[in-house]
Design an enzyme around this catalytic site. Structure first.
Site, PDB file in Angstrom:
ATOM      1  N   HIS A 254       0.821  -1.205   0.000  1.00 18.77           N
ATOM      2  CA  HIS A 254       0.000   0.000   0.000  1.00 18.77           C
ATOM      3  C   HIS A 254       0.861   1.263   0.000  1.00 18.77           C
ATOM      4  O   HIS A 254       0.442   2.300  -0.531  1.00 18.77           O
ATOM      5  CB  HIS A 254      -0.959  -0.009   1.188  1.00 18.77           C
ATOM      6  CG  HIS A 254      -2.095  -0.955   1.012  1.00 18.77           C
ATOM      7  ND1 HIS A 254      -2.866  -1.420   2.065  1.00 18.77           N
ATOM      8  CD2 HIS A 254      -2.607  -1.548  -0.107  1.00 18.77           C
ATOM      9  CE1 HIS A 254      -3.788  -2.246   1.599  1.00 18.77           C
ATOM     10  NE2 HIS A 254      -3.643  -2.335   0.289  1.00 18.77           N
ATOM     11  N   HIS A 388      -4.287  -6.570 -10.686  1.00 21.53           N
ATOM     12  CA  HIS A 388      -3.047  -5.927 -10.245  1.00 21.53           C
ATOM     13  C   HIS A 388      -1.918  -6.169 -11.233  1.00 21.53           C
ATOM     14  O   HIS A 388      -1.164  -5.241 -11.560  1.00 21.53           O
ATOM     15  CB  HIS A 388      -2.623  -6.467  -8.877  1.00 21.53           C
ATOM     16  CG  HIS A 388      -3.403  -5.916  -7.724  1.00 21.53           C
ATOM     17  ND1 HIS A 388      -3.234  -4.634  -7.257  1.00 21.53           N
ATOM     18  CD2 HIS A 388      -4.344  -6.483  -6.932  1.00 21.53           C
ATOM     19  CE1 HIS A 388      -4.038  -4.424  -6.217  1.00 21.53           C
ATOM     20  NE2 HIS A 388      -4.717  -5.529  -6.007  1.00 21.53           N
TER      21      HIS A 388
END
Length: 403
Positions: A254, A388
């Site tokens: 993140h 992703h």
């Protein structure tokens, strides 16, 4: 043989290889897509439908249609949109069911909870659908944004709340950065799809409040979990490190994902309210912190999580952490001109190529042990459709020169 990861052909071929894993088997003719796959592509749960997978499939097919122009991807895109509108969306409340049981065209809501994280991916799906030529998605973008503003926006803190009951009667006290991060991602896409500056300004607000204000409460990094007043909650899920959407600790993936979003915002810097000068330095700080604290010097790869004392609290390797980080490294390399970021890019790619990419069947393995050992034969449970990995490739293609 390790390919040249700075070659557009390498990335385009890898996208095709990944798509091939899903394209031949993902469509359920009765509605939506299958979400659960073994390593060899066997569907091991044909009925569960998760909002995150349903929306991410729309993203991957929209991107493929734009990149490759194959009619089958346009058909899959439209198939996914129809399911999202008819099965996940509740026309009475405007909300989207988190999880469904779908059996031969008949659906039953098994979890009707409204998640801002889920709505962020709904917004992302509609935004990319519009960019892929689906004109109806323009109204759905506004509809979703207005729903997020009405139900989750907390003007006092300049961030979105996280979770509400199916009928919207109860707003959970939990607050999280993850929903806001993906809302930022979706809002940038909404701006790029529509040209409406309001979406970009909301993304800017989220980015500033998470990566600056909230980070100031947590060693200038980004803590995952907060109380209703956006004070840090250090205990939330402390003993549940494997929670798929709300793990404890700092998440290196993140940190790098936020760094990527800051760089995407910087591209539109002339339309931001607060200026763009802060975006690149902050992106550099976040990426460098992730690599400094979480790169496994012994076995390679980036660990999943580390604690406030910098100790590794989850030493497993997750596919998405590697993918997001290599994309960010490329963007930083292109933006700064510094060779060190391209070195990181090639290093993370080489590790992923050796350990995560399934060269036999396609797509990436989801999770590996600290020593890169295989832990499961479930390649794609709920949430994983390689959005992703393919998304990382598309993002890198944006900064690579033509071969």
């Amino acid at each position: 043989m390790v390919p040249d990861f700075q070659s557009r052909a390498t990335l385009l071929n890898h996208i095709r290889h990944t798509r091939n894993f899903y394209d031949s088997r993902c469509v359920d003719p009765s509605g939506g897509f299958y979400h659960f796959y073994k390593d060899d592509g066997t569907v091991y749960d044909s009925r569960t439908r998760h909002l995150v997978s349903s929306t991410r499939f729309i993203f991957t097919h929209a991107m493929a249609w734009r990149q490759f122009g194959e009619a089958a991807d346009q058909q899959r895109l439209r198939h996914g949109l129809a399911f999202l509108r008819a099965a996940h969306r509740n026309p009475a409340t405007g909300g989207y069911a988190w999880q469904l049981d779908w059996n031969n065209g008949e659906g039953r809501v098994t979890d009707g909870t409204n998640h801002c994280y889920g709505l962020a991916f709904v917004l992302l799906a509609y935004s990319h659908a519009l960019m892929a030529g689906e004109a109806d998605a323009r109204a759905w973008i506004d509809e979703t944004f207005e729903l997020m503003e009405q139900r989750f926006w907390d003007a006092d803190y300049g961030l979105y709340a996280d979770e509400a009951s199916a009928d919207w009667s109860t707003l959970d006290a939990y607050r999280g950065q993850n929903a806001n991060m993906h809302a930022c991602e979706a809002l940038i896409a909404a701006f790029e799809a529509t040209g409406e500056r309001a979406f970009l300004l909301r993304a800017e607000t989220l980015a500033r409040n998470i990566t600056q204000r909230q980070a100031a409460l947590a060693d200038n990094l980004i803590w995952e979990h907060y109380h209703a007043d956006w004070s840090v909650d250090t205990e939330y899920n402390r003993h549940d490190k494997s929670n798929i959407f709300r793990p404890w600790g700092y998440q290196p993936g993140h940190l790098t994902e936020w760094a990527k979003l800051l760089l995407l915002l910087e591209r539109h810097g002339d339309q931001l309210e607060g200026g763009k000068d802060w975006l690149l330095p902050r992106a550099v700080e976040l990426f460098n912190a992730a690599m400094d604290k979480a790169w496994d010097a012994q076995h390679g790869g980036i660990y999943y999580g580390f604690g406030p004392d910098d100790s590794i609290c989850d030493d497993l390797k997750y596919f998405w952490v590697q993918a997001e980080s290599l994309a960010t490294a490329a963007l930083l390399g292109a933006r700064t001109g510094e060779a060190s970021y391209w070195t990181w890019y090639d290093k993370i790619w080489a590790y992923s190529w050796e350990h995560f990419v399934d060269h036999q069947y396609g797509a990436w393995y989801r999770i590996l042990g600290a020593d890169n050992s295989k832990l499961t034969d479930e390649k794609s449970p709920a949430g994983k459709v390689d959005y992703h990995t393919m998304g990382a490739c598309y993002e890198v293609l944006n900064v690579l020169k033509k071969d």
